[in-house]
Motif scaffolding. Structure first.
Motif, mmCIF file in Angstrom:
data_model
loop_
_atom_site.group_PDB
_atom_site.id
_atom_site.type_symbol
_atom_site.label_atom_id
_atom_site.label_comp_id
_atom_site.label_asym_id
_atom_site.label_seq_id
_atom_site.Cartn_x
_atom_site.Cartn_y
_atom_site.Cartn_z
ATOM 1 N N THR A 55 34.676 -1.383 38.438
ATOM 2 C CA THR A 55 33.671 -2.194 37.761
ATOM 3 C C THR A 55 34.210 -2.601 36.395
ATOM 4 O O THR A 55 35.221 -2.058 35.933
ATOM 5 C CB THR A 55 32.358 -1.407 37.586
ATOM 6 O OG1 THR A 55 32.536 -0.431 36.539
ATOM 7 C CG2 THR A 55 31.944 -0.702 38.868
ATOM 8 N N GLN B 6 28.222 -4.177 44.794
ATOM 9 C CA GLN B 6 27.630 -5.141 43.881
ATOM 10 C C GLN B 6 26.717 -4.464 42.877
ATOM 11 O O GLN B 6 26.723 -4.804 41.676
ATOM 12 C CB GLN B 6 26.842 -6.195 44.676
ATOM 13 C CG GLN B 6 26.235 -7.302 43.828
ATOM 14 C CD GLN B 6 27.265 -8.070 43.053
ATOM 15 O OE1 GLN B 6 28.343 -8.345 43.562
ATOM 16 N NE2 GLN B 6 26.960 -8.423 41.809
ATOM 17 N N THR C 26 34.673 2.374 43.429
ATOM 18 C CA THR C 26 34.515 0.951 43.146
ATOM 19 C C THR C 26 34.932 0.644 41.721
ATOM 20 O O THR C 26 34.455 1.285 40.780
ATOM 21 C CB THR C 26 33.041 0.531 43.355
ATOM 22 O OG1 THR C 26 32.629 0.884 44.682
ATOM 23 C CG2 THR C 26 32.870 -0.971 43.133
ATOM 24 N N ARG D 298 28.814 -2.863 40.199
ATOM 25 C CA ARG D 298 29.462 -3.809 39.288
ATOM 26 C C ARG D 298 28.478 -4.455 38.324
ATOM 27 O O ARG D 298 28.816 -4.724 37.174
ATOM 28 C CB ARG D 298 30.185 -4.898 40.094
ATOM 29 C CG ARG D 298 31.377 -4.366 40.889
ATOM 30 C CD ARG D 298 32.187 -5.488 41.503
ATOM 31 N NE ARG D 298 33.294 -4.955 42.294
ATOM 32 C CZ ARG D 298 33.322 -4.916 43.618
ATOM 33 N NH1 ARG D 298 32.295 -5.410 44.313
ATOM 34 N NH2 ARG D 298 34.354 -4.415 44.261
ATOM 35 N N ASP D 299 27.248 -4.730 38.789
ATOM 36 C CA ASP D 299 26.295 -5.387 37.891
ATOM 37 C C ASP D 299 25.387 -4.406 37.156
ATOM 38 O O ASP D 299 24.490 -4.803 36.412
ATOM 39 C CB ASP D 299 25.455 -6.435 38.640
ATOM 40 C CG ASP D 299 24.569 -5.844 39.736
ATOM 41 O OD1 ASP D 299 24.230 -4.639 39.675
ATOM 42 O OD2 ASP D 299 24.198 -6.594 40.668
#
Length: 433
Positions: free
Chosen positions: A298, A327, A296, A330-331
């Motif tokens: 990010t 998600q 992923t 990423r956060d």
């Protein structure tokens, strides 16, 4: 005034040290209780350190990119009140508050960085067209330039170097040559294609350094080989569109849940692909469950959250977990346990996936699979009666990289061909085992 030494707490999971990724305070700043001090990165995750007390930061340990050991002083905070030192015990891994000790063994306050020399500082540049430049092979030294005084004066007024002007005849620059030079450069000519930027050095720290170290270790120790096969995903895309049309409040299905479901169907038949290789011990561990790493992108760099027990989930559950993990990565809310333990990794760039890729294996895994971009092309298709016709089809390449110490080329090719049968017949995937 009392001083409180905040020491890096025991983060658990056998972590012995952590890297300072970012400071949220500096010497002289006032911090409130529970205020953010710094972001620390371990091998597992990035963890935010919070202050257990209020006060003024008087000392900090190092700069972003430095590594400090568990139990070492991170900051010293001066609090209001009498006394010289606040004493508390070092917390256990489950404690939320970092502690202090009697001796503030910590580095000296970080000095402010000196300003760059005046010559190195960027200065505004007047907006003017850069001087036109001829290719090196056409340039002549000023001593060889022949021109009348009037032509020389005009060139000077126009800011043109006569050495850059190519004369039309007999080596003498005339007014017509100046006109041609101006006309050519007005529409692009030899004008520079851009403006000069400022050189910049960026320190590689935090997640980006971890990625660099892991990728280098993987390429250094694993003999990679790659295999690419083309898949006709026309039927799969039609099936996916039909399911998404009636999905209600369920997550939207992408290509990945279908690909993961197909991989899980094949994993028992190809256990050497769903495995880890401990090259120091000389042991291959073949896993009974499929824990898929989802590469992923990010803001901080590439992370690989892990979708556990993929073989036990249906398409909708796979889609929901893929979305949740992406998600969280990423956060920054992904837990350490969600960022380790994968047995096989998927890496996809979606619409930017290119025609083919050669992904780098996520060590100690022995294989990584990368779907590429879907393209539409005409193909010869043979119907049940054997008649061929040209149809518009959706095609996608799937790339695999494997550890040649564990996976043979024949096994990788056989897996890719069996995967092709499932991808091109999505009803078999939906039918289950």
């Amino acid at each position: 005034m009392a001083r409180y030494t905040f020491r890096l707490p025991d983060i658990g999971e056998g972590i012995a040290e952590a890297e300072i990724v970012a400071w949220h305070v500096a010497v002289g700043d006032r911090i409130e209780e529970d205020g953010r001090i710094a972001d620390m990165m371990t091998d597992k995750a990035t963890i935010e350190m919070e202050s257990p007390v209020s006060g003024v930061i008087v000392e900090v340990a190092g700069e972003a990119g430095d590594t400090i050991a568990i139990g070492s002083a991170l900051v010293v905070i001066e609090m209001e009140g009498e006394g010289s030192v606040v004493q508390t015990a070092l917390p256990a891994a489950s404690d939320e508050v970092a502690a202090s000790t009697a001796e503030p063994a910590i580095a000296a306050p970080v000095p402010e960085k000196p300003e760059a020399p005046a010559a190195a500082q960027a200065e505004p540049v007047e907006a003017r067209a850069p001087a036109p430049v001829l290719p090196p092979e056409t340039r002549r030294t000023p001593a060889k330039v022949l021109a009348s005084p009037a032509v020389r004066q005009r060139a000077k007024d126009l800011g043109i170097d006569l050495a850059e002007v190519r004369p039309a005849e007999d080596g003498r620059v005339r007014h017509g040559d100046l006109d041609a030079f101006l006309s050519y450069n007005a529409v692009g000519g030899f004008q520079p294609v851009g403006t000069k930027g400022v050189d910049e050095q960026v320190r590689v720290i935090g997640l980006r350094r971890r990625i660099a170290e892991n990728m280098a270790a993987s390429k250094r120790s694993i003999p990679h080989f790659s295999y690419v096969e083309e898949y006709d995903v026309t039927a799969l895309e039609e099936t996916r569109a039909q399911l998404n049309a009636g999905r209600g409040d369920r997550p939207k299905l992408t290509m990945l849940p279908f690909l993961i479901a197909a991989i899980c169907r094949l994993a028992p038949r190809y256990p050497m692909l769903n495995a880890h290789y401990d090259d120091e011990a000389g042991v291959v561990t073949r896993f009974g469950s499929v824990h898929i790493g989802i590469a992923t992108q990010t803001p901080g760099g590439l992370m690989v959250p892990v979708l556990r027990d993929a073989q036990a989930r249906n398409l909708w559950q796979l889609a929901a977990e893929i979305g949740r993990l992406a998600q969280a990565a990423r956060d920054g809310s992904a837990k350490p346990s969600e960022l380790s333990g994968s047995t096989l990794t998927l890496t996809s760039l979606g619409p930017m996936g290119g025609v083919a890729t050669t992904p780098v294996i996520n060590r100690p895994e022995v294989a990584i699979i990368g779907p590429n971009r879907i393209v539409e092309r005409p193909m010869f298709v043979r119907d049940a009666s054997g008649v061929e016709r040209i149809e518009r089809r959706k095609l996608m390449n799937i790339s695999m990289s494997c550890d040649h110490r564990v996976v043979d080329g024949w096994d990788a090719a056989s897996f890719a061909q069996d995967l092709k049968k499932l991808i091109e017949a999505p009803a078999v995937i939906l039918a289950g085992p």
